[in-house]
Design a protein around this motif. Structure first.
Motif, PDB file in Angstrom:
ATOM      1  N   ILE A  82      63.294  15.708  25.283  1.00 61.95           N
ATOM      2  CA  ILE A  82      63.638  15.886  23.868  1.00 61.95           C
ATOM      3  C   ILE A  82      62.603  16.768  23.179  1.00 61.95           C
ATOM      4  N   GLU A  83      61.337  16.616  23.549  1.00 67.74           N
ATOM      5  CA  GLU A  83      60.282  17.425  22.943  1.00 67.74           C
ATOM      6  C   GLU A  83      60.519  18.907  23.232  1.00 67.74           C
ATOM      7  N   ARG A  84      60.975  19.215  24.403  1.00 71.51           N
ATOM      8  CA  ARG A  84      61.257  20.613  24.744  1.00 71.51           C
ATOM      9  C   ARG A  84      62.442  21.144  23.938  1.00 71.51           C
ATOM     10  N   VAL A  85      63.441  20.286  23.708  1.00 69.48           N
ATOM     11  CA  VAL A  85      64.573  20.680  22.862  1.00 69.48           C
ATOM     12  C   VAL A  85      64.089  20.887  21.427  1.00 69.48           C
ATOM     13  N   LEU A  86      63.220  19.995  20.953  1.00 64.57           N
ATOM     14  CA  LEU A  86      62.645  20.132  19.616  1.00 64.57           C
ATOM     15  C   LEU A  86      61.923  21.472  19.456  1.00 64.57           C
ATOM     16  N   LYS A  87      61.288  21.913  20.509  1.00 65.42           N
ATOM     17  CA  LYS A  87      60.530  23.166  20.460  1.00 65.42           C
ATOM     18  C   LYS A  87      61.429  24.399  20.618  1.00 65.42           C
ATOM     19  N   GLY A  88      62.732  24.166  20.831  1.00 62.72           N
ATOM     20  CA  GLY A  88      63.671  25.272  20.882  1.00 62.72           C
ATOM     21  C   GLY A  88      64.082  25.713  22.269  1.00 62.72           C
ATOM     22  N   GLU A  89      63.643  25.002  23.293  1.00 65.30           N
ATOM     23  CA  GLU A  89      63.997  25.388  24.653  1.00 65.30           C
ATOM     24  C   GLU A  89      65.484  25.097  24.898  1.00 65.30           C
ATOM     25  N   PRO A  90      66.258  26.053  25.406  1.00 62.37           N
ATOM     26  CA  PRO A  90      67.701  25.847  25.586  1.00 62.37           C
ATOM     27  C   PRO A  90      68.047  25.164  26.900  1.00 62.37           C
ATOM     28  N   THR A 145      74.697  23.538  24.540  1.00 64.54           N
ATOM     29  CA  THR A 145      74.807  24.260  23.268  1.00 64.54           C
ATOM     30  C   THR A 145      73.516  24.152  22.459  1.00 64.54           C
ATOM     31  N   PRO A 146      73.211  25.151  21.633  1.00 63.18           N
ATOM     32  CA  PRO A 146      71.976  25.130  20.834  1.00 63.18           C
ATOM     33  C   PRO A 146      71.944  23.929  19.879  1.00 63.18           C
ATOM     34  N   THR A 147      70.761  23.384  19.680  1.00 64.24           N
ATOM     35  CA  THR A 147      70.586  22.223  18.807  1.00 64.24           C
ATOM     36  C   THR A 147      69.763  22.640  17.595  1.00 64.24           C
ATOM     37  N   GLU A 148      70.399  22.618  16.423  1.00 63.27           N
ATOM     38  CA  GLU A 148      69.727  23.030  15.190  1.00 63.27           C
ATOM     39  C   GLU A 148      69.324  21.856  14.312  1.00 63.27           C
ATOM     40  N   TRP A 149      69.818  20.654  14.654  1.00 59.59           N
ATOM     41  CA  TRP A 149      69.538  19.474  13.839  1.00 59.59           C
ATOM     42  C   TRP A 149      69.044  18.339  14.711  1.00 59.59           C
ATOM     43  N   PHE A 150      68.169  17.520  14.125  1.00 62.33           N
ATOM     44  CA  PHE A 150      67.669  16.329  14.797  1.00 62.33           C
ATOM     45  C   PHE A 150      67.681  15.171  13.808  1.00 62.33           C
ATOM     46  N   SER A 151      68.183  14.045  14.260  1.00 63.90           N
ATOM     47  CA  SER A 151      68.197  12.850  13.427  1.00 63.90           C
ATOM     48  C   SER A 151      66.901  12.083  13.638  1.00 63.90           C
ATOM     49  N   LYS A 152      66.231  11.803  12.551  1.00 64.64           N
ATOM     50  CA  LYS A 152      64.951  11.112  12.595  1.00 64.64           C
ATOM     51  C   LYS A 152      65.175   9.643  12.274  1.00 64.64           C
ATOM     52  N   SER A 153      64.754   8.775  13.172  1.00 66.25           N
ATOM     53  CA  SER A 153      64.924   7.341  12.951  1.00 66.25           C
ATOM     54  C   SER A 153      63.610   6.623  13.162  1.00 66.25           C
ATOM     55  N   SER A 154      63.649   5.306  13.024  1.00 65.06           N
ATOM     56  CA  SER A 154      62.416   4.510  12.982  1.00 65.06           C
ATOM     57  C   SER A 154      61.607   4.648  14.254  1.00 65.06           C
ATOM     58  N   GLY A 155      60.342   4.284  14.142  1.00 64.65           N
ATOM     59  CA  GLY A 155      59.343   4.607  15.147  1.00 64.65           C
ATOM     60  C   GLY A 155      59.543   3.965  16.499  1.00 64.65           C
ATOM     61  N   THR A 156      58.798   4.473  17.434  1.00 62.94           N
ATOM     62  CA  THR A 156      58.824   4.013  18.804  1.00 62.94           C
ATOM     63  C   THR A 156      57.386   3.743  19.227  1.00 62.94           C
ATOM     64  N   THR A 157      57.190   3.358  20.466  1.00 64.70           N
ATOM     65  CA  THR A 157      55.842   2.973  20.878  1.00 64.70           C
ATOM     66  C   THR A 157      54.900   4.164  20.959  1.00 64.70           C
ATOM     67  N   LYS A 188      61.433   8.648  15.873  1.00 66.30           N
ATOM     68  CA  LYS A 188      62.203   9.187  16.984  1.00 66.30           C
ATOM     69  C   LYS A 188      63.001  10.385  16.475  1.00 66.30           C
ATOM     70  N   TYR A 189      63.156  11.377  17.305  1.00 66.12           N
ATOM     71  CA  TYR A 189      63.938  12.559  16.962  1.00 66.12           C
ATOM     72  C   TYR A 189      65.107  12.660  17.944  1.00 66.12           C
ATOM     73  N   ILE A 190      66.304  12.417  17.441  1.00 70.33           N
ATOM     74  CA  ILE A 190      67.499  12.412  18.271  1.00 70.33           C
ATOM     75  C   ILE A 190      68.244  13.736  18.085  1.00 70.33           C
ATOM     76  N   PRO A 191      68.501  14.482  19.153  1.00 72.89           N
ATOM     77  CA  PRO A 191      69.247  15.733  19.002  1.00 72.89           C
ATOM     78  C   PRO A 191      70.635  15.488  18.413  1.00 72.89           C
ATOM     79  N   VAL A 192      71.036  16.350  17.482  1.00 74.55           N
ATOM     80  CA  VAL A 192      72.392  16.324  16.930  1.00 74.55           C
ATOM     81  C   VAL A 192      73.011  17.688  17.230  1.00 74.55           C
ATOM     82  N   THR A 193      73.798  17.755  18.279  1.00 70.38           N
ATOM     83  CA  THR A 193      74.429  19.000  18.687  1.00 70.38           C
ATOM     84  C   THR A 193      75.663  19.269  17.826  1.00 70.38           C
ATOM     85  N   PRO A 194      76.184  20.484  17.864  1.00 66.25           N
ATOM     86  CA  PRO A 194      77.429  20.746  17.124  1.00 66.25           C
ATOM     87  C   PRO A 194      78.557  19.805  17.540  1.00 66.25           C
ATOM     88  N   GLU A 195      78.621  19.472  18.842  1.00 68.90           N
ATOM     89  CA  GLU A 195      79.671  18.568  19.319  1.00 68.90           C
ATOM     90  C   GLU A 195      79.502  17.167  18.770  1.00 68.90           C
TER      91      GLU A 195
END
Length: 509
Positions: free
Chosen positions: A77-85, A91-103, A108-115
């Motif tokens: 996910i970190e690589r997707v966050l940094k823009g790696e395809p 498909t390209p990921t332009e949005w990420f859903s941010k939710s409550s913390g983890t250990t 947490k940053y969850i990819p939100v793809t167009p699909e």
């Protein structure tokens, strides 16, 4: 009925056939979704690593691909966050859903793809209103505005060309023009970062609108409604919004709040309450039958393939999981998702129980990390909320917020559970409230009952009543106001209990 309402209702009724199709063919629908996911991702880095091109069956998938937590998937996910395809999804990921913390991080940053945005989150929002129309064919809800409390949007800290935000904010930011026209407040207010500023502006704007529906988390909706009633000097919200019809709620169990909403805010049997199960990772379930609150239809064609892990498998290196056709009723399962946002065999952290098969309906029973098992009692959130409801009914109380944790065995003393509760209506007899709570927990949970037998291991609960606003102040100190933030109900340690105790002590100094 206005032309707008007439057109929207007609459009939504056409969607019912699709829902009925997957209700009648659930296993086949899930197989189709599985095949589409595997085929789409077979040339991604993840798909190549786990040989998706050769996977033909769900059994092969379960044997070749590991169950993953967020921590397990984060390097990808970190690589997707940094823009790696083409890492987890093509498909390209332009949005990420941010939710409550983890250990390993606060969030947490969850990819939100167009699909996933279009075929899952937006589809869920449309189907939510479709099922309302199916239950209330004479609805006039589209005569007015839908109020939704959003989170915030920020630039992705890993890549300035993409954005992150609460799932509600991501959905709002990407609504079509007609969807934005039908909601309130405007985006520039709904997505404000400062919660207090947002609250004041929302109260001022929304109190002057013809609001007929609300989509929100009960805890934060209550704060907004109180502010509007104070602003307008109203006795109930029906004085402000006489045409109000439906509150769509999610994120936390509604039962502890039902009486508060039906008596204080919307004292009318014409107001409908509709439950949703929408997470950052995907839109999972919707209440399709208003006669059965708490039970939701599993939405099977949103680009999510489901597996279900029996709780005794949790923590094992190679856990056994079940597909839809293998599950049993009334058994606690941890839910696992493979999604069109590139989450693969992802342990979301929620637990569910099926209440029916064919069609598949479920209720959320708790969290894999939100429980109390300090003494082998295995108390889950569902037990706590059901017991609280009984105690409230017995004593005329209405709970606004609560949390509970263990009191450990020290210096020869026996253990117990400590509950910190904020009431909207105090119980007429606190001792009866505690006795009823304890008796209900014993009846609902045999492990708790065994530990409570003759006070061998556990004493009856210790209940501390706190003043109105305590939980709001506590969540504010934790920087968890508004949006998708939830009061943690149960904890297997005393961190939350001690934080609230410290807050109370500071207030008396």
């Amino acid at each position: 009925m206005s032309m707008v309402n007439d057109v929207v209702v007609w459009f939504l009724k056409r969607r019912l056939q699709r829902i009925q199709d997957f209700m009648q063919n659930p296993v086949e629908t899930q197989q189709r979704i599985f095949n589409e996911l595997i085929q789409t991702a077979r040339y991604t880095e993840w798909g190549i690593r786990y040989n998706y091109g050769q996977i033909k069956t769900t059994q092969e998938f379960r044997e070749q691909v590991p169950v993953s937590t967020y921590e397990d998937l984060f390097p990808y996910i970190e690589r997707v966050l940094k823009g790696e395809p083409n890492v987890l999804w093509p498909t390209p990921t332009e949005w990420f859903s941010k939710s409550s913390g983890t250990t390993n991080a606060r969030s947490k940053y969850i990819p939100v793809t167009p699909e996933s945005l279009e075929e899952c989150h937006h589809m869920g929002g449309k189907d939510m209103m479709t099922l309302l129309v199916a239950n209330r064919p004479d609805t006039q809800v589209f005569e007015g505005k839908g109020l939704s409390i959003g989170g915030t949007i920020h630039t992705n800290p890993y890549n300035s060309e993409t954005q992150v935000g609460d799932v509600s904010a991501v959905i709002m930011q990407n609504l079509p023009a007609w969807g934005e026209f039908m909601r309130t407040p405007p985006l520039e207010v709904a997505l404000l970062e400062n919660w207090e500023e947002k609250l004041e502006k929302m109260a001022a704007i929304c109190s002057e609108e013809n609001v007929t529906s609300i989509l929100g988390v009960p805890t934060w909706t209550i704060v907004l409604l109180d502010r509007i009633m104070e602003h307008k000097g109203a006795q109930s919200m029906l004085d402000v919004w006489p045409d109000f019809e439906v509150f769509v709620h999610g994120a936390v169990a509604f039962q502890p709040y039902r009486e508060l909403f039906s008596k204080k805010y919307f004292p009318s049997d014409k107001v409908t309450y509709l439950e949703t199960y929408n997470a950052s990772e995907g839109f999972i379930a919707l209440q399709d039958d208003l006669a059965h609150p708490g039970e939701m239809l599993l939405m099977l064609d949103y680009g999510i393939f489901y597996e279900f892990m029996p709780m005794e498998e949790l923590g094992k290196p190679f856990p056994k999981t079940l597909t839809l056709d293998e599950v049993e009723l009334d058994k606690n399962y941890a839910i696992i998702l493979s999604t069109n946002s590139g989450l693969w065999r992802y342990l979301i952290g929620d637990t569910i129980k099926f209440t029916s098969r064919f069609p598949f309906r479920l209720k959320v029973s708790g969290r894999t990390k939100h429980f109390i098992n300090a003494f082998g009692e295995e108390l889950i959130v569902e037990n706590a909320e059901m017991a609280l409801t009984e105690a409230c009914e017995e004593t005329g109380a209405i709970v606004r917020d609560f949390t509970a944790g263990p009191v450990y065995m020290e210096d020869g003393a026996r253990g117990r559970h400590e509950w910190i509760i904020e009431f909207s209506n105090d119980p007429n007899d606190l001792s009866v409230f505690v006795e009823t709570l304890d008796a209900a927990l014993r009846r609902l949970n045999s492990d708790y009952d065994a530990k409570r037998f003759q006070d061998i291991a556990l004493l009856k609960p210790l209940v501390q009543v706190v003043a109105p606003g305590t939980f709001y102040e506590w969540m504010g100190r934790r920087k968890k106001l508004g949006g998708q933030n939830k009061v943690p109900r149960l904890s297997n340690d005393r961190v939350y209990i001690e934080e609230i105790r410290e807050l109370l002590e500071q207030a008396t100094r």
